[in-house]
Design an enzyme around this catalytic site. Structure first.
Site, PDB file in Angstrom:
ATOM      1  N   PHE A 123       0.868  -1.176   0.000  1.00  0.00           N
ATOM      2  CA  PHE A 123       0.000   0.000   0.000  1.00  0.00           C
ATOM      3  C   PHE A 123       0.906   1.228   0.000  1.00  0.00           C
ATOM      4  CE2 PHE A 123      -2.764   3.058   2.248  1.00  0.00           C
ATOM      5  CZ  PHE A 123      -4.017   2.792   1.717  1.00  0.00           C
ATOM      6  N   SER A 126       2.303   6.720   1.805  1.00  0.00           N
ATOM      7  CA  SER A 126       3.202   7.657   2.507  1.00  0.00           C
ATOM      8  C   SER A 126       4.428   8.005   1.677  1.00  0.00           C
ATOM      9  CB  SER A 126       3.664   7.055   3.838  1.00  0.00           C
ATOM     10  OG  SER A 126       2.565   6.754   4.651  1.00  0.00           O
ATOM     11  N   SER A 132       0.976  11.796   7.839  1.00  0.00           N
ATOM     12  CA  SER A 132      -0.369  12.203   8.296  1.00  0.00           C
ATOM     13  C   SER A 132      -1.020  13.117   7.260  1.00  0.00           C
ATOM     14  CB  SER A 132      -0.270  12.977   9.616  1.00  0.00           C
ATOM     15  OG  SER A 132       0.410  12.232  10.581  1.00  0.00           O
ATOM     16  N   THR A 158       5.229  -1.194   3.735  1.00  0.00           N
ATOM     17  CA  THR A 158       5.259  -2.558   4.277  1.00  0.00           C
ATOM     18  C   THR A 158       5.291  -3.570   3.138  1.00  0.00           C
ATOM     19  OG1 THR A 158       4.105  -1.865   6.281  1.00  0.00           O
ATOM     20  CG2 THR A 158       3.965  -4.208   5.716  1.00  0.00           C
ATOM     21  N   ASP A 241      -9.856   3.484   6.586  1.00  0.00           N
ATOM     22  CA  ASP A 241     -10.921   3.172   7.553  1.00  0.00           C
ATOM     23  C   ASP A 241     -10.962   1.664   7.810  1.00  0.00           C
ATOM     24  OD1 ASP A 241     -11.879   5.701   8.107  1.00  0.00           O
ATOM     25  OD2 ASP A 241     -13.487   5.628   6.612  1.00  0.00           O
ATOM     26  N   GLY A 341      12.948  -8.541  35.883  1.00  0.00           N
ATOM     27  CA  GLY A 341      14.139  -8.491  35.020  1.00  0.00           C
ATOM     28  C   GLY A 341      14.024  -9.426  33.829  1.00  0.00           C
ATOM     29  N   GLU A 364      -1.111   3.584   9.760  1.00  0.00           N
ATOM     30  CA  GLU A 364      -2.524   3.692   9.323  1.00  0.00           C
ATOM     31  C   GLU A 364      -3.248   4.791  10.119  1.00  0.00           C
ATOM     32  OE1 GLU A 364      -4.429   0.313   7.839  1.00  0.00           O
ATOM     33  OE2 GLU A 364      -2.531  -0.651   7.333  1.00  0.00           O
TER      34      GLU A 364
HETATM   35  C1  LIG Z   1       6.750   0.224  10.331  1.00  0.00           C
HETATM   36  C2  LIG Z   1       5.900   1.141   9.502  1.00  0.00           C
HETATM   37  C3  LIG Z   1       5.148   0.616   8.452  1.00  0.00           C
HETATM   38  C4  LIG Z   1       4.376   1.474   7.646  1.00  0.00           C
HETATM   39  N1  LIG Z   1       3.702   0.947   6.562  1.00  0.00           N
HETATM   40  C5  LIG Z   1       3.129   1.806   5.672  1.00  0.00           C
HETATM   41  C6  LIG Z   1       2.587   1.296   4.439  1.00  0.00           C
HETATM   42  O1  LIG Z   1       2.585   0.101   4.174  1.00  0.00           O
HETATM   43  N2  LIG Z   1       2.076   2.184   3.555  1.00  0.00           N
HETATM   44  C7  LIG Z   1       2.050   3.531   3.806  1.00  0.00           C
HETATM   45  O2  LIG Z   1       1.582   4.273   2.945  1.00  0.00           O
HETATM   46  N3  LIG Z   1       2.548   4.040   4.963  1.00  0.00           N
HETATM   47  C8  LIG Z   1       3.090   3.202   5.897  1.00  0.00           C
HETATM   48  N4  LIG Z   1       3.616   3.703   7.070  1.00  0.00           N
HETATM   49  C9  LIG Z   1       3.600   5.140   7.297  1.00  0.00           C
HETATM   50  C10 LIG Z   1       2.708   5.579   8.443  1.00  0.00           C
HETATM   51  O3  LIG Z   1       1.373   5.456   8.082  1.00  0.00           O
HETATM   52  C11 LIG Z   1       3.129   7.020   8.809  1.00  0.00           C
HETATM   53  O4  LIG Z   1       4.391   6.918   9.451  1.00  0.00           O
HETATM   54  C12 LIG Z   1       2.120   7.704   9.684  1.00  0.00           C
HETATM   55  O5  LIG Z   1       0.936   7.977   8.965  1.00  0.00           O
HETATM   56  C13 LIG Z   1       2.667   9.025  10.260  1.00  0.00           C
HETATM   57  O6  LIG Z   1       3.241   9.814   9.276  1.00  0.00           O
HETATM   58  P1  LIG Z   1       4.697  10.429   9.497  1.00  0.00           P
HETATM   59  O7  LIG Z   1       5.596   9.326   9.905  1.00  0.00           O
HETATM   60  O8  LIG Z   1       5.062  11.202   8.296  1.00  0.00           O
HETATM   61  O9  LIG Z   1       4.546  11.403  10.742  1.00  0.00           O
HETATM   62  P2  LIG Z   1       4.018  12.917  10.666  1.00  0.00           P
HETATM   63  O10 LIG Z   1       2.793  12.987   9.851  1.00  0.00           O
HETATM   64  O11 LIG Z   1       5.143  13.802  10.319  1.00  0.00           O
HETATM   65  O12 LIG Z   1       3.638  13.150  12.194  1.00  0.00           O
HETATM   66  C14 LIG Z   1       4.600  13.408  13.213  1.00  0.00           C
HETATM   67  C15 LIG Z   1       3.861  13.646  14.521  1.00  0.00           C
HETATM   68  O13 LIG Z   1       3.007  14.792  14.402  1.00  0.00           O
HETATM   69  C16 LIG Z   1       1.668  14.426  14.702  1.00  0.00           C
HETATM   70  N5  LIG Z   1       0.754  15.164  13.824  1.00  0.00           N
HETATM   71  C17 LIG Z   1       0.862  15.352  12.482  1.00  0.00           C
HETATM   72  N6  LIG Z   1      -0.143  16.098  12.024  1.00  0.00           N
HETATM   73  C18 LIG Z   1      -0.924  16.383  13.097  1.00  0.00           C
HETATM   74  C19 LIG Z   1      -2.134  17.115  13.288  1.00  0.00           C
HETATM   75  N7  LIG Z   1      -2.794  17.683  12.258  1.00  0.00           N
HETATM   76  N8  LIG Z   1      -2.637  17.226  14.549  1.00  0.00           N
HETATM   77  C20 LIG Z   1      -2.012  16.639  15.587  1.00  0.00           C
HETATM   78  N9  LIG Z   1      -0.874  15.929  15.477  1.00  0.00           N
HETATM   79  C21 LIG Z   1      -0.341  15.790  14.246  1.00  0.00           C
HETATM   80  C22 LIG Z   1       1.583  12.929  14.434  1.00  0.00           C
HETATM   81  O14 LIG Z   1       0.514  12.339  15.150  1.00  0.00           O
HETATM   82  C23 LIG Z   1       2.950  12.479  14.921  1.00  0.00           C
HETATM   83  O15 LIG Z   1       2.927  12.336  16.318  1.00  0.00           O
HETATM   84  C24 LIG Z   1       4.343   2.852   7.924  1.00  0.00           C
HETATM   85  C25 LIG Z   1       5.073   3.370   9.007  1.00  0.00           C
HETATM   86  C26 LIG Z   1       5.858   2.539   9.783  1.00  0.00           C
HETATM   87  C27 LIG Z   1       6.659   3.133  10.921  1.00  0.00           C
END
Ligand SMILES: Cc1cc2nc3c(=O)[nH]c(=O)nc-3n(C[C@H](O)[C@H](O)[C@H](O)COP(=O)(O)OP(=O)(O)OC[C@H]3O[C@@H](n4cnc5c(N)ncnc54)[C@H](O)[C@@H]3O)c2cc1C
Length: 383
Positions: A123, A126, A132, A158, A241, A341, A364
């Site tokens: 998928f 990102s 986000s 992933t 969703d 421990g 997600e």
């Molecule tokens: C192991 C792993 C597997 C993944 N697999 C996939 C995958 O298969 N496909 C895919 O597309 N993505 C995947 N992701 C991506 C994942 O969905 C994103 O990491 C996630 O959506 C957060 O985005 P970001 O890391 O850019 O953090 P950011 O969006 O930069 O957020 C950083 C922080 O700011 C907070 N934040 C951001 N905007 C707001 C707001 N408007 N209000 C309040 N707080 C906010 C967030 O909650 C977070 O705490 C994966 C991530 C990981 C770590």
């Protein structure tokens, strides 16, 4: 209101539990250390129907519905969370192709995906600068005479290096158009111009690969578009969703495995002349954990049943994901604490559970994003 699973749901659950205990359990700890990708295991899960639990039988799926899917995923995650996340994403991609591709394209991809022939689905939403805020994506889709040319970088994908098919989101609009120009495209694994530029070294989920993918002018035909051109953002939100029910299920499964281990340990371990579970402080921690787990389980199945009954389920899914993942983290921490421990070393499974469960609060949609979704639904009058 019914709380008992049907015979068919129980059969799917038993199939997953048997596979998890017989095939996954013996090698789960070793996979965590080596980072080996569970290819043979995924192929076998395909043969058991667990890569397309909610996909119709005509397309090779089990046709068993969303509740059965949740129960199966919980069983897999209880033993090996890495395998569970690959299974979750593959089911999500299979459903997406089933519902959004033309019947010919669905027939071409879905049976091979859910049978395990393609190993996994991925998928690709990102990006390095767009998690986000998915609307900030930069991957470009340029129209050609026969289809589309895709150029950009996808982050955190992933199974991105192993998947036989990847759903890639890209924009054909100006960057300022945000999500208005987004579409979703089917890209075969190994397509010309597609490469893996990085594999992440993660805190947990070592048996699941997480890839950065570069698309350098990847050409796809017109019928590779899922849904309508320009409507990809809504499609991504809809898929997420459903995906959130998968991640809530994963969290419930990991937490259940950790709690079972903690109860076992607390019954056997003696201090001050009695089993530690009889010390009220330890019993209280386990009682809280068991209560949270039950609530998370019920919320997750409620969200699954709502989706299965074709009712609006976005609110239930966001609440289930938020509650299940935040509490699964606390439950795994309690499970580790109860081990003293011994919880901090690899001899017992709880340190792996704590590392594996952490990401469920992030992917997600982070917990902060779930709260935004829930509050928005409240504003619209949905409780
Ligand atoms: C192991 C792993 C597997 C993944 N697999 C996939 C995958 O298969 N496909 C895919 O597309 N993505 C995947 N992701 C991506 C994942 O969905 C994103 O990491 C996630 O959506 C957060 O985005 P970001 O890391 O850019 O953090 P950011 O969006 O930069 O957020 C950083 C922080 O700011 C907070 N934040 C951001 N905007 C707001 C707001 N408007 N209000 C309040 N707080 C906010 C967030 O909650 C977070 O705490 C994966 C991530 C990981 C770590």
């Amino acid at each position: 209101m019914q709380f008992a699973p049907t015979e068919e749901q129980l059969l799917v659950q038993r199939t997953a539990r048997d596979f998890a205990e017989r095939v996954l359990a013996p090698k789960a700890a070793a996979r965590d250390v080596s980072g080996a990708f569970p290819e043979a295991e995924l192929r076998e899960l395909g043969r058991l129907g667990l890569l397309g639990v909610n996909v119709p039988e005509e397309l090779g799926g089990a046709g068993a519905g969303v509740v059965a899917y949740s129960l199966a995923l919980q069983e897999l995650a209880r033993i090996d969370a890495s395998v569970a996340v690959s299974v979750s994403v593959t089911n999500m991609v299979a459903e997406l192709i089933t519902t959004q591709a033309s019947p010919e394209i669905a027939k071409k991809w879905v049976p091979r995906l859910v049978s395990g022939d393609l190993i996994a689905g991925a998928f690709g939403l990102s990006e390095p600068e767009a998690g986000s805020d998915a609307g900030a994506m930069r991957t470009q889709a340029v129209k050609t005479s026969t289809g589309w040319r895709l150029t950009g970088t996808k982050q955190w994908i992933t199974s991105g290096d192993r998947a036989g098919v990847i759903v890639v989101w890209a924009t054909s609009g100006e960057p300022s158009a945000k999500h208005a120009g987004m579409s979703a495209f089917l890209v075969p694994g190994g397509a010309k111009g597609l490469s893996v530029s990085r594999l992440e070294e993660k805190m947990g989920l070592h048996g699941s690969s997480t890839a950065q993918l570069v698309l350098d002018g990847v050409e796809v035909p017109d019928d590779a578009v899922l849904g309508a051109v320009g409507k990809g953002f809504a499609l991504a939100m809809m898929a997420l969703d459903g995906g959130r029910i998968g991640i809530a299920s994963q969290a419930v499964g990991i937490a259940r495995g950790a709690l079972e281990a903690a109860v076992r340990y607390a019954t056997e371990r003696q201090t001050f002349g009695q089993a530690i579970i009889k010390h009220q402080a330890v019993g209280n921690m386990l009682a809280d954990a068991a209560t949270w787990l039950e609530a998370a389980y019920l919320m997750t199945l409620r969200a699954a049943a709502t989706k299965e009954n074709k009712q609006p389920f976005s609110q239930h899914a966001a609440m289930a994901k938020l509650f299940a993942t935040e509490h699964a983290w606390k439950i795994c921490d309690i499970a580790l604490q109860v081990h003293g421990g011994y919880g901090y070393v690899r001899d017992f499974p709880v340190e792996r559970a704590l590392r594996d469960v952490r990401v469920t609060r992030i992917y997600e949609g982070t917990s902060e994003i779930q709260r935004i979704v829930i509050a928005r639904n409240l504003l619209r009058g949905q409780s």
